[in-house]
Design a protein around this motif. Sequence first.
Motif, PDB file in Angstrom:
ATOM      1  N   ARG A 260       2.599  -0.358   7.838  1.00 49.57           N
ATOM      2  CA  ARG A 260       3.554   0.326   8.711  1.00 49.57           C
ATOM      3  C   ARG A 260       4.320  -0.678   9.572  1.00 49.57           C
ATOM      4  NH1 ARG A 260       1.028   4.494  12.715  1.00 49.57           N
ATOM      5  NH2 ARG A 260      -0.511   4.402  11.057  1.00 49.57           N
ATOM      6  N   ALA A 261       3.646  -1.720  10.018  1.00 52.01           N
ATOM      7  CA  ALA A 261       4.275  -2.740  10.863  1.00 52.01           C
ATOM      8  C   ALA A 261       4.953  -3.832  10.042  1.00 52.01           C
ATOM      9  CB  ALA A 261       3.230  -3.365  11.784  1.00 52.01           C
ATOM     10  N   GLN A 262       4.877  -3.727   8.720  1.00 55.97           N
ATOM     11  CA  GLN A 262       5.423  -4.721   7.801  1.00 55.97           C
ATOM     12  C   GLN A 262       4.837  -6.113   8.080  1.00 55.97           C
ATOM     13  OE1 GLN A 262       9.675  -4.298   8.128  1.00 55.97           O
ATOM     14  NE2 GLN A 262       9.657  -2.287   7.148  1.00 55.97           N
ATOM     15  N   LEU A 263       3.525  -6.141   8.263  1.00 52.37           N
ATOM     16  CA  LEU A 263       2.813  -7.388   8.563  1.00 52.37           C
ATOM     17  C   LEU A 263       1.718  -7.690   7.541  1.00 52.37           C
ATOM     18  CD1 LEU A 263       2.443  -6.892  12.430  1.00 52.37           C
ATOM     19  CD2 LEU A 263       4.007  -8.454  11.261  1.00 52.37           C
ATOM     20  N   VAL A 264       1.837  -7.144   6.337  1.00 51.45           N
ATOM     21  CA  VAL A 264       0.785  -7.306   5.330  1.00 51.45           C
ATOM     22  C   VAL A 264       0.576  -8.777   4.967  1.00 51.45           C
ATOM     23  CG1 VAL A 264       0.093  -6.742   2.959  1.00 51.45           C
ATOM     24  CG2 VAL A 264       1.108  -4.992   4.412  1.00 51.45           C
ATOM     25  N   ASP A 265       1.647  -9.550   4.928  1.00 48.73           N
ATOM     26  CA  ASP A 265       1.545 -10.952   4.537  1.00 48.73           C
ATOM     27  C   ASP A 265       1.269 -11.896   5.708  1.00 48.73           C
ATOM     28  OD1 ASP A 265       2.007 -10.297   1.869  1.00 48.73           O
ATOM     29  OD2 ASP A 265       4.187 -10.312   2.174  1.00 48.73           O
TER      30      ASP A 265
END
Length: 128
Positions: free
Chosen positions: A57-62
Amino acid sequence: MTGNHSALLNAFIGKLTHEFATKDLGSLNYFLGLEAHRTFIGLFLSQVMYEHEIFQRAQLVDSKPVGTLMVVAQHLSTTSPDFDDPPLYQSIVSALQYLTIARPDIIYVVSVVIQFMHKPSISHFSCC
Protein backbone atom coordinates in the motif's frame (compact mmCIF):
# COMPACT_ATOMS: atom_id res chain seq x y z
CA MET A 1 -13.33 -21.43 18.98
CA THR A 2 -10.32 -23.19 20.38
CA GLY A 3 -9.43 -24.86 23.62
CA ASN A 4 -7.76 -27.80 25.37
CA HIS A 5 -10.89 -29.56 26.64
CA SER A 6 -12.80 -30.88 23.61
CA ALA A 7 -15.93 -31.97 25.52
CA LEU A 8 -16.30 -28.55 27.14
CA LEU A 9 -15.59 -26.85 23.82
CA ASN A 10 -18.23 -28.96 22.01
CA ALA A 11 -20.79 -28.22 24.73
CA PHE A 12 -20.08 -24.49 24.46
CA ILE A 13 -20.37 -24.56 20.66
CA GLY A 14 -23.62 -26.49 21.00
CA LYS A 15 -25.08 -23.82 23.29
CA LEU A 16 -23.98 -21.05 20.92
CA THR A 17 -25.53 -22.88 17.97
CA HIS A 18 -28.76 -23.30 19.90
CA GLU A 19 -28.98 -19.56 20.67
CA PHE A 20 -27.50 -18.06 17.49
CA ALA A 21 -27.18 -18.88 13.82
CA THR A 22 -23.61 -20.12 13.50
CA LYS A 23 -21.46 -21.59 10.76
CA ASP A 24 -18.31 -23.70 11.11
CA LEU A 25 -15.67 -22.10 8.91
CA GLY A 26 -13.10 -24.83 9.55
CA SER A 27 -9.60 -24.31 10.82
CA LEU A 28 -8.40 -20.77 11.41
CA ASN A 29 -5.86 -19.61 8.83
CA TYR A 30 -6.15 -15.84 8.46
CA PHE A 31 -8.39 -13.45 10.36
CA LEU A 32 -8.21 -9.66 10.78
CA GLY A 33 -4.60 -9.51 9.62
CA LEU A 34 -3.50 -12.38 11.87
CA GLU A 35 -2.16 -15.59 10.34
CA ALA A 36 -2.66 -18.69 12.46
CA HIS A 37 -0.42 -21.74 12.12
CA ARG A 38 -1.12 -24.80 14.21
CA THR A 39 1.99 -26.46 15.64
CA PHE A 40 2.44 -29.42 17.96
CA ILE A 41 2.73 -27.03 20.93
CA GLY A 42 -0.20 -24.78 20.06
CA LEU A 43 -1.26 -21.96 17.79
CA PHE A 44 1.37 -19.62 16.31
CA LEU A 45 0.05 -16.15 15.38
CA SER A 46 1.85 -13.95 12.88
CA GLN A 47 1.18 -10.76 10.93
CA VAL A 48 3.70 -11.26 8.11
CA MET A 49 1.08 -11.15 5.33
CA TYR A 50 -0.52 -8.05 6.88
CA GLU A 51 2.91 -6.40 7.12
CA HIS A 52 3.54 -7.14 3.44
CA GLU A 53 0.13 -5.63 2.52
CA ILE A 54 1.13 -2.42 4.33
CA PHE A 55 4.41 -2.27 2.39
CA GLN A 56 2.48 -2.75 -0.87
CA ARG A 57 0.00 0.00 0.00
CA ALA A 58 2.88 2.37 0.79
CA GLN A 59 4.78 1.25 -2.33
CA LEU A 60 7.74 0.26 -0.16
CA VAL A 61 8.03 -3.44 -1.02
CA ASP A 62 11.56 -3.05 -2.39
CA SER A 63 12.79 -1.02 0.60
CA LYS A 64 15.78 -2.22 2.56
CA PRO A 65 15.37 -2.99 6.27
CA VAL A 66 17.14 -0.86 8.85
CA GLY A 67 18.46 -1.87 12.25
CA THR A 68 17.24 1.27 14.03
CA LEU A 69 13.74 2.35 13.18
CA MET A 70 14.07 5.89 14.52
CA VAL A 71 16.46 7.77 16.75
CA VAL A 72 14.65 8.39 20.05
CA ALA A 73 15.90 11.98 20.31
CA GLN A 74 14.78 12.78 16.75
CA HIS A 75 12.04 15.41 16.55
CA LEU A 76 9.94 15.54 13.41
CA SER A 77 9.56 18.91 11.76
CA THR A 78 6.20 20.51 11.15
CA THR A 79 7.66 22.85 8.54
CA SER A 80 8.43 20.38 5.73
CA PRO A 81 6.12 20.27 2.68
CA ASP A 82 2.72 18.66 3.15
CA PHE A 83 2.30 15.03 2.16
CA ASP A 84 0.25 14.93 -1.03
CA ASP A 85 -2.07 12.08 0.05
CA PRO A 86 -3.11 12.49 3.72
CA PRO A 87 -5.69 9.63 3.58
CA LEU A 88 -2.89 7.25 2.48
CA TYR A 89 -0.69 8.43 5.37
CA GLN A 90 -3.57 8.01 7.83
CA SER A 91 -4.38 4.55 6.48
CA ILE A 92 -0.77 3.36 6.69
CA VAL A 93 -0.21 4.77 10.19
CA SER A 94 -3.47 3.18 11.38
CA ALA A 95 -2.39 -0.14 9.88
CA LEU A 96 1.00 0.18 11.59
CA GLN A 97 -0.77 0.84 14.88
CA TYR A 98 -2.65 -2.46 14.48
CA LEU A 99 0.62 -4.17 13.53
CA THR A 100 2.08 -3.33 16.95
CA ILE A 101 0.14 -6.35 18.27
CA ALA A 102 2.87 -8.57 16.86
CA ARG A 103 5.64 -5.97 16.48
CA PRO A 104 6.20 -4.17 19.79
CA ASP A 105 9.53 -2.92 18.39
CA ILE A 106 7.66 -0.37 16.24
CA ILE A 107 5.49 1.09 19.01
CA TYR A 108 7.71 4.14 19.56
CA VAL A 109 7.87 5.09 15.87
CA VAL A 110 4.12 4.62 15.45
CA SER A 111 3.41 6.72 18.56
CA VAL A 112 5.49 9.55 17.07
CA VAL A 113 4.07 9.54 13.53
CA ILE A 114 0.49 9.12 14.74
CA GLN A 115 0.73 12.60 16.26
CA PHE A 116 0.74 14.07 12.75
CA MET A 117 -2.37 12.34 11.39
CA HIS A 118 -4.20 15.69 11.05
CA LYS A 119 -1.52 17.25 8.79
CA PRO A 120 1.18 14.85 7.64
CA SER A 121 4.27 16.11 5.85
CA ILE A 122 6.74 14.41 3.54
CA SER A 123 9.24 14.04 6.41
CA HIS A 124 6.60 12.27 8.52
CA PHE A 125 5.91 9.76 5.75
CA SER A 126 9.60 9.11 5.08
CA CYS A 127 10.09 8.56 8.82
CA CYS A 128 7.66 5.67 9.02
